[in-house]
Design an enzyme around this catalytic site. Structure first.
Site, PDB file in Angstrom:
ATOM      1  N   ASP A 141       1.066  -1.236   0.082  1.00 15.37           N
ATOM      2  CA  ASP A 141       0.036   0.232   0.276  1.00 15.37           C
ATOM      3  C   ASP A 141       1.167   1.213   0.359  1.00 15.37           C
ATOM      4  O   ASP A 141       1.891   0.999   0.744  1.00 15.37           O
ATOM      5  CB  ASP A 141      -1.131   0.516   1.074  1.00 15.37           C
ATOM      6  CG  ASP A 141      -1.851   0.993   1.438  1.00 15.37           C
ATOM      7  OD1 ASP A 141      -2.702   1.562   0.442  1.00 15.37           O
ATOM      8  OD2 ASP A 141      -2.219   1.997   2.220  1.00 15.37           O
TER       9      ASP A 141
ATOM     10  N   GLU B 259      14.172 -14.239  -0.476  1.00 11.10           N
ATOM     11  CA  GLU B 259      15.119 -15.734   0.799  1.00 11.10           C
ATOM     12  C   GLU B 259      14.433 -17.186   0.112  1.00 11.10           C
ATOM     13  O   GLU B 259      14.175 -17.590   0.761  1.00 11.10           O
ATOM     14  CB  GLU B 259      14.528 -15.270   1.821  1.00 11.10           C
ATOM     15  CG  GLU B 259      15.743 -14.152   2.091  1.00 11.10           C
ATOM     16  CD  GLU B 259      15.752 -13.724   3.472  1.00 11.10           C
ATOM     17  OE1 GLU B 259      14.858 -13.991   4.499  1.00 11.10           O
ATOM     18  OE2 GLU B 259      16.582 -12.242   4.119  1.00 11.10           O
TER      19      GLU B 259
END
Length: 567
Positions: free
Chosen positions: A218, A277
């Site tokens: 956002d 990751e």
């Protein structure tokens, strides 16, 4: 032989987000299992089969975190906890597991620009002294004027009114001011403080470890403010209206020092390192940036995977304007190795089934609804155009986002009475700006005797459905030839069948004019007649059409789209 030259190259092994159709769920308005009038995770879980039947690839959830709900969940008080009005963390685990069995990926909304004023970080800041480490989590400043009675700068809230509020210190005296680009209950975080990045590293990993497939971020363009927080010299939060869109990037950064500042890209890259990751995850930015070369900077290889294309969403319904935006998007995103991302509706704008029925000169500014004093939209024309525009969009290469209810052809609930409205914009402007409630009304699932039409079993609804929502109920469209629901199902099925999301795209001049556009993507010819005279169709297999009576080698009317497999 069609006259065309390919702009994209077929890439059938593309990562999932490059070609996914992603469906936005606004949790409080999707489905309500406990009957309290607010949608919840159990209600969504019960309806996942319907989304699987629709043919989507992923769901993006608007925030469901712990929140005072001053801005419908975008004011978060705990990033790791599901708000009780939606259920529990365990309810989310059940939803996630069921979605996986259906082959649906899950994207959650993360809000890094601001928190709720009820968040423990902000409460600690209020309890601490000026200059403390706790206050450095946010933008606290002394005021201007003889007694600090004036805000630190001239910035204005996106929801109306000043972007600063003054606090009362522990000794009972008026003290510092804090920044909130949105509601006063949403203080902006200070991303110059490295502790904020550390906090969000952990928040992202928390949800990634649960198994979510990515994040929609956002206000991605607002996280970093210009050093010193200088006055703004232009007020247009999206830099979209002319002549602002003609500014260079440096001029825009100077004029509006809280949007698109260079330092935000460092924060993005840190988010990306966390995402990387994990296997097969993605991020999409809500970055309201123009022009398109500027927006493309947000989807460079080490930044976001996607960014919403608001220029496309807010484009004029005109062939020339749309052709330019599509071309520029494919070219500019292609320069940085990204795919385009298309969208026509979301929780912040007028539903396109209504918006496209508004005369251009009467269109409200982005983020505002239709005011009672505005001329009434032509909703029949709006729906006809919305179906054509969606069919045009879903044939394009790249990823497409759908907003819940658009597959039903839902119009904007623009005649909501003021007593029901909950958008902070409405309150902060004393009703001058109507806000976004009209696109957030709960969905009609079953046309029945209750006022909520199958949203729940009690008829309660946090926002009331208008009377005309009953005719759009899902059960009335299921299996009905020509219904908007069946159109969406067919579009998504054929899109997947021909792998259009990763397709080889080119414009086709044969059916282009001032009022029509045509393109070919992986052997599928798409023609849209926006507003002109009838267009004679070429020979081919009719794959999808928005025009009920169209036949092969028939006549395509205005505000209609057809997909053909050429002979």
């Amino acid at each position: 032989m069609l006259n065309h030259e390919f702009l994209t190259v077929n890439n059938p092994s593309a990562e999932w987000w490059r070609k996914a159709v992603i469906y936005q769920v606004y949790p409080r308005s999707f489905a309500d299992a406990d009957g309290d009038g607010i949608g919840d995770l159990k209600g969504i879980t019960e309806k996942l089969g319907s989304l699987s039947d629709l043919g989507i690839d992923a769901i993006w959830f608007s925030p469901f975190f712990k929140s005072p709900q001053k801005d419908a969940g975008y004011d978060i008080s705990d990033y790791r906890l599901i708000d009780p009005i939606f259920g529990t963390n365990e309810d989310f685990d059940v939803l996630l597991a069921k979605a996986k069995t259906l082959g649906i990926r899950i994207i959650v909304d993360i809000v890094p620009n601001h928190t709720s004023d009820q968040h423990a970080w902000f409460q600690a800041a209020l309890a601490s002294a000026p200059g403390s480490a706790e206050r450095d989590y946010y933008h606290f400043r002394d005021g201007k004027g003889e007694n600090g009675e004036l805000p630190p700068n001239n910035w204005q809230s996106i929801f109306g009114g000043p972007a600063w509020s003054r606090i009362t210190e522990a000794n009972g005296e008026l003290g510092q001011w804090y920044l909130h680009l949105f509601d006063s209950s949403q203080p902006d975080l200070n991303w110059e403080n490295p502790k904020i990045a550390d906090e969000f590293d952990d928040i992202l990993r928390f949800w990634l470890d649960k198994g979510v497939d990515g994040f929609r971020v956002d206000v991605a363009h607002g996280m970093v403010k210009r050093a010193g927080l200088p006055d703004a010299t232009i007020y247009d939060e999206n830099l979209r209206e002319r002549p602002i869109s003609n500014l260079t990037m440096a001029e825009a950064e100077e004029a509006v020092p809280y949007w698109g500042q260079p330092g935000v890209h460092d924060a993005i890259r840190r988010f990306r390192r966390i995402i990387d990751e994990y296997d097969d995850r993605a991020m999409c930015a809500e970055a309201s940036m123009s022009p398109l070369p500027r927006l493309a900077m947000w989807v460079r290889p080490d930044e976001y995977h996607q960014s919403f294309n608001f220029d496309y969403m807010h484009s004029k319904y005109e062939a020339a304007a749309i052709k330019k935006i599509v071309t520029d998007s494919i070219v500019e995103y292609g320069k940085v190795g990204a795919s385009s991302t298309w969208v026509l509706s979301n929780h912040d704008g007028i539903r396109h089934a209504t918006r496209l029925g508004i005369a251009p000169e009467n269109t409200p500014r982005p983020g505002d609804g239709i005011h009672p004093s505005d001329p009434a939209p032509d909703e029949a024309l709006g729906l006809r155009r919305a179906r054509a525009a969606t069919a045009f969009m879903l044939g394009l290469p790249g990823s497409s986002y759908l907003y819940q209810g658009e597959e039903l052809g839902l119009p904007e609930a623009w005649q909501l009475e003021g007593k029901y409205r909950q958008d902070p914009t409405y309150a902060r402007t004393n009703g001058d700006r109507i806000g976004r409630d009209g696109c957030r009304v709960p969905l009609p699932w079953v046309a029945d005797a209750t006022e909520s039409n199958g949203f729940n079993s009690t008829g309660k609804s946090w926002l009331p459905q208008p009377a005309n929502y009953r005719v759009f109920a899902r059960n009335l469209q299921e299996g009905v030839v020509g219904s908007t629901l069946e159109l969406y199902k067919r579009l998504l099925k054929v899109r997947k069948q021909f792998d259009l999301g990763a397709g080889a795209f080119s414009w086709v001049d044969d059916y282009d004019s001032e009022t029509s556009l045509s393109y070919i993507n992986n052997g599928v010819l798409v023609i849209t007649n926006f507003s002109g005279g009838p267009i004679a169709m070429p020979a081919g297999e009719l794959l999808v059409t928005t025009q009920h009576d169209l036949t092969v080698e028939g006549i395509l009317e205005h505000d209609q789209t057809v997909w053909l497999k050429l002979s």
